[in-house]
Design a protein around this motif. Structure first.
Motif, PDB file in Angstrom:
ATOM      1  N   PHE A 101     -27.430  15.753  -4.561  1.00  0.00           N
ATOM      2  CA  PHE A 101     -26.124  15.106  -4.707  1.00  0.00           C
ATOM      3  C   PHE A 101     -25.148  15.729  -3.721  1.00  0.00           C
ATOM      4  O   PHE A 101     -25.061  16.961  -3.620  1.00  0.00           O
ATOM      5  CB  PHE A 101     -25.574  15.265  -6.135  1.00  0.00           C
ATOM      6  CG  PHE A 101     -26.354  14.523  -7.171  1.00  0.00           C
ATOM      7  CD1 PHE A 101     -26.214  13.156  -7.319  1.00  0.00           C
ATOM      8  CD2 PHE A 101     -27.250  15.204  -7.992  1.00  0.00           C
ATOM      9  CE1 PHE A 101     -26.940  12.467  -8.279  1.00  0.00           C
ATOM     10  CE2 PHE A 101     -27.980  14.531  -8.952  1.00  0.00           C
ATOM     11  CZ  PHE A 101     -27.826  13.153  -9.092  1.00  0.00           C
ATOM     12  N   LYS A 102     -24.398  14.887  -3.011  1.00  0.00           N
ATOM     13  CA  LYS A 102     -23.414  15.391  -2.061  1.00  0.00           C
ATOM     14  C   LYS A 102     -22.295  16.094  -2.811  1.00  0.00           C
ATOM     15  O   LYS A 102     -21.682  15.530  -3.712  1.00  0.00           O
ATOM     16  CB  LYS A 102     -22.838  14.242  -1.243  1.00  0.00           C
ATOM     17  CG  LYS A 102     -21.949  14.726  -0.107  1.00  0.00           C
ATOM     18  CD  LYS A 102     -21.253  13.600   0.642  1.00  0.00           C
ATOM     19  CE  LYS A 102     -22.236  12.691   1.291  1.00  0.00           C
ATOM     20  NZ  LYS A 102     -21.568  11.682   2.133  1.00  0.00           N
ATOM     21  N   VAL A 103     -22.065  17.357  -2.466  1.00  0.00           N
ATOM     22  CA  VAL A 103     -21.032  18.163  -3.095  1.00  0.00           C
ATOM     23  C   VAL A 103     -19.770  18.165  -2.246  1.00  0.00           C
ATOM     24  O   VAL A 103     -18.668  18.020  -2.751  1.00  0.00           O
ATOM     25  CB  VAL A 103     -21.525  19.621  -3.304  1.00  0.00           C
ATOM     26  CG1 VAL A 103     -20.414  20.511  -3.823  1.00  0.00           C
ATOM     27  CG2 VAL A 103     -22.727  19.653  -4.220  1.00  0.00           C
ATOM     28  N   LEU A 104     -19.957  18.317  -0.943  1.00  0.00           N
ATOM     29  CA  LEU A 104     -18.811  18.499  -0.056  1.00  0.00           C
ATOM     30  C   LEU A 104     -19.204  18.122   1.363  1.00  0.00           C
ATOM     31  O   LEU A 104     -20.331  18.376   1.788  1.00  0.00           O
ATOM     32  CB  LEU A 104     -18.412  19.974  -0.102  1.00  0.00           C
ATOM     33  CG  LEU A 104     -17.098  20.440   0.466  1.00  0.00           C
ATOM     34  CD1 LEU A 104     -15.913  19.731  -0.167  1.00  0.00           C
ATOM     35  CD2 LEU A 104     -16.961  21.943   0.279  1.00  0.00           C
ATOM     36  N   THR A 105     -18.274  17.503   2.090  1.00  0.00           N
ATOM     37  CA  THR A 105     -18.463  17.236   3.512  1.00  0.00           C
ATOM     38  C   THR A 105     -17.252  17.741   4.262  1.00  0.00           C
ATOM     39  O   THR A 105     -16.113  17.433   3.891  1.00  0.00           O
ATOM     40  CB  THR A 105     -18.656  15.729   3.779  1.00  0.00           C
ATOM     41  OG1 THR A 105     -19.828  15.286   3.097  1.00  0.00           O
ATOM     42  CG2 THR A 105     -18.823  15.449   5.269  1.00  0.00           C
ATOM     43  N   PHE A 106     -17.502  18.547   5.298  1.00  0.00           N
ATOM     44  CA  PHE A 106     -16.454  19.026   6.194  1.00  0.00           C
ATOM     45  C   PHE A 106     -16.575  18.262   7.507  1.00  0.00           C
ATOM     46  O   PHE A 106     -17.688  18.062   8.006  1.00  0.00           O
ATOM     47  CB  PHE A 106     -16.627  20.522   6.526  1.00  0.00           C
ATOM     48  CG  PHE A 106     -16.475  21.455   5.373  1.00  0.00           C
ATOM     49  CD1 PHE A 106     -15.226  21.806   4.906  1.00  0.00           C
ATOM     50  CD2 PHE A 106     -17.595  22.015   4.767  1.00  0.00           C
ATOM     51  CE1 PHE A 106     -15.085  22.694   3.850  1.00  0.00           C
ATOM     52  CE2 PHE A 106     -17.465  22.906   3.718  1.00  0.00           C
ATOM     53  CZ  PHE A 106     -16.202  23.242   3.256  1.00  0.00           C
ATOM     54  N   ILE A 107     -15.448  17.870   8.075  1.00  0.00           N
ATOM     55  CA  ILE A 107     -15.402  17.253   9.400  1.00  0.00           C
ATOM     56  C   ILE A 107     -14.593  18.180  10.294  1.00  0.00           C
ATOM     57  O   ILE A 107     -13.451  18.522   9.963  1.00  0.00           O
ATOM     58  CB  ILE A 107     -14.733  15.860   9.363  1.00  0.00           C
ATOM     59  CG1 ILE A 107     -15.414  14.941   8.337  1.00  0.00           C
ATOM     60  CG2 ILE A 107     -14.695  15.251  10.764  1.00  0.00           C
ATOM     61  CD1 ILE A 107     -16.818  14.510   8.698  1.00  0.00           C
ATOM     62  N   TYR A 108     -15.174  18.591  11.409  1.00  0.00           N
ATOM     63  CA  TYR A 108     -14.507  19.473  12.360  1.00  0.00           C
ATOM     64  C   TYR A 108     -14.352  18.729  13.680  1.00  0.00           C
ATOM     65  O   TYR A 108     -15.246  17.990  14.094  1.00  0.00           O
ATOM     66  CB  TYR A 108     -15.344  20.728  12.641  1.00  0.00           C
ATOM     67  CG  TYR A 108     -15.829  21.486  11.444  1.00  0.00           C
ATOM     68  CD1 TYR A 108     -15.040  22.473  10.863  1.00  0.00           C
ATOM     69  CD2 TYR A 108     -17.092  21.244  10.900  1.00  0.00           C
ATOM     70  CE1 TYR A 108     -15.517  23.199   9.781  1.00  0.00           C
ATOM     71  CE2 TYR A 108     -17.564  21.964   9.817  1.00  0.00           C
ATOM     72  CZ  TYR A 108     -16.769  22.933   9.259  1.00  0.00           C
ATOM     73  OH  TYR A 108     -17.231  23.661   8.196  1.00  0.00           O
ATOM     74  N   LYS A 109     -13.224  18.960  14.365  1.00  0.00           N
ATOM     75  CA  LYS A 109     -13.018  18.420  15.710  1.00  0.00           C
ATOM     76  C   LYS A 109     -12.329  19.487  16.546  1.00  0.00           C
ATOM     77  O   LYS A 109     -11.385  20.120  16.090  1.00  0.00           O
ATOM     78  CB  LYS A 109     -12.177  17.164  15.692  1.00  0.00           C
ATOM     79  CG  LYS A 109     -12.887  15.978  15.083  1.00  0.00           C
ATOM     80  CD  LYS A 109     -12.125  14.706  15.335  1.00  0.00           C
ATOM     81  CE  LYS A 109     -12.795  13.576  14.585  1.00  0.00           C
ATOM     82  NZ  LYS A 109     -13.769  12.881  15.324  1.00  0.00           N
ATOM     83  N   ILE A 110     -12.844  19.669  17.748  1.00  0.00           N
ATOM     84  CA  ILE A 110     -12.218  20.603  18.697  1.00  0.00           C
ATOM     85  C   ILE A 110     -11.934  19.811  19.968  1.00  0.00           C
ATOM     86  O   ILE A 110     -12.843  19.216  20.543  1.00  0.00           O
ATOM     87  CB  ILE A 110     -13.142  21.793  19.015  1.00  0.00           C
ATOM     88  CG1 ILE A 110     -13.484  22.560  17.743  1.00  0.00           C
ATOM     89  CG2 ILE A 110     -12.498  22.695  20.053  1.00  0.00           C
ATOM     90  CD1 ILE A 110     -14.528  23.637  17.945  1.00  0.00           C
ATOM     91  N   GLU A 111     -10.675  19.806  20.356  1.00  0.00           N
ATOM     92  CA  GLU A 111     -10.328  19.104  21.586  1.00  0.00           C
ATOM     93  C   GLU A 111      -9.372  19.940  22.416  1.00  0.00           C
ATOM     94  O   GLU A 111      -8.629  20.761  21.883  1.00  0.00           O
ATOM     95  CB  GLU A 111      -9.736  17.734  21.293  1.00  0.00           C
ATOM     96  CG  GLU A 111      -8.465  17.741  20.465  1.00  0.00           C
ATOM     97  CD  GLU A 111      -8.004  16.330  20.144  1.00  0.00           C
ATOM     98  OE1 GLU A 111      -7.558  15.632  21.085  1.00  0.00           O
ATOM     99  OE2 GLU A 111      -8.096  15.954  18.970  1.00  0.00           O
ATOM    100  N   LEU A 112      -9.406  19.731  23.713  1.00  0.00           N
ATOM    101  CA  LEU A 112      -8.547  20.441  24.640  1.00  0.00           C
ATOM    102  C   LEU A 112      -7.155  19.838  24.602  1.00  0.00           C
ATOM    103  O   LEU A 112      -6.977  18.634  24.766  1.00  0.00           O
ATOM    104  CB  LEU A 112      -9.125  20.335  26.064  1.00  0.00           C
ATOM    105  CG  LEU A 112      -8.343  21.017  27.175  1.00  0.00           C
ATOM    106  CD1 LEU A 112      -8.304  22.523  26.939  1.00  0.00           C
ATOM    107  CD2 LEU A 112      -8.981  20.711  28.511  1.00  0.00           C
ATOM    108  N   LYS A 113      -6.164  20.668  24.339  1.00  0.00           N
ATOM    109  CA  LYS A 113      -4.766  20.216  24.371  1.00  0.00           C
ATOM    110  C   LYS A 113      -4.300  20.213  25.813  1.00  0.00           C
ATOM    111  O   LYS A 113      -4.458  21.178  26.532  1.00  0.00           O
ATOM    112  CB  LYS A 113      -3.872  21.154  23.542  1.00  0.00           C
ATOM    113  CG  LYS A 113      -4.111  21.068  22.068  1.00  0.00           C
ATOM    114  CD  LYS A 113      -3.510  19.822  21.537  1.00  0.00           C
ATOM    115  CE  LYS A 113      -3.647  19.819  20.025  1.00  0.00           C
ATOM    116  NZ  LYS A 113      -3.088  18.653  19.430  1.00  0.00           N
ATOM    117  N   LYS A 114      -3.763  19.106  26.244  1.00  0.00           N
ATOM    118  CA  LYS A 114      -3.307  18.984  27.641  1.00  0.00           C
ATOM    119  C   LYS A 114      -1.811  19.074  27.735  1.00  0.00           C
ATOM    120  O   LYS A 114      -1.060  18.879  26.881  1.00  0.00           O
ATOM    121  CB  LYS A 114      -3.784  17.667  28.225  1.00  0.00           C
ATOM    122  CG  LYS A 114      -5.294  17.627  28.283  1.00  0.00           C
ATOM    123  CD  LYS A 114      -5.769  16.316  28.830  1.00  0.00           C
ATOM    124  CE  LYS A 114      -7.289  16.307  28.810  1.00  0.00           C
ATOM    125  NZ  LYS A 114      -7.841  15.134  29.350  1.00  0.00           N
TER     126      LYS A 114
END
Length: 114
Positions: A101-114
């Motif tokens: 059973f799915k307990v938790l999902t994390f979404i991560y994003k890393i982007e370059l700030k211009k």
């Protein structure tokens, strides 16, 4: 800080290479061993879906009051991390399941700030 760990590379008894994440706990640690694979779109997939002690998976290592160490493989707890990139953005989706059973999902994003 939510959690902190030590990350590295390790080998399973089968000879397979895996990614190891160790998280400190009072009197021991939690260790997640994840086998790497490459997805259809070139994404890196790290999966801790083992079946028995010595496989990829989730482990507890604890020291009892007598100074003896105990280790336990937790087959029912699994971690799957998918890491990819597109348009200079690195993204990751981490899903934790317990008894399938799915307990938790994390979404991560890393982007370059211009």
């Amino acid at each position: 800080m939510i959690y902190s760990g030590v990350y590295g590379i390790s080998n399973l008894p089968s000879g397979k290479t895996c990614v190891k994440a160790v998280f400190p706990l009072p009197n021991g640690n939690a260790t997640v061993l994840m086998t790497p694979s490459i997805g259809k779109s070139g994404e890196l997939i790290l999966d801790s879906s083992g079946k028995k002690f010595g496989d990829a998976g989730f482990y507890f290592l604890l020291k009892d009051s007598k100074g003896e160490y105990w280790s336990q493989f937790i087959r029912s707890f699994r971690d799957r991390l998918i890491i990819g990139s597109e348009n200079d953005i690195i993204s990751a989706e981490q899903t934790l399941t317990l008894w399938h059973f799915k307990v938790l999902t994390f979404i991560y994003k890393i982007e370059l700030k211009k």
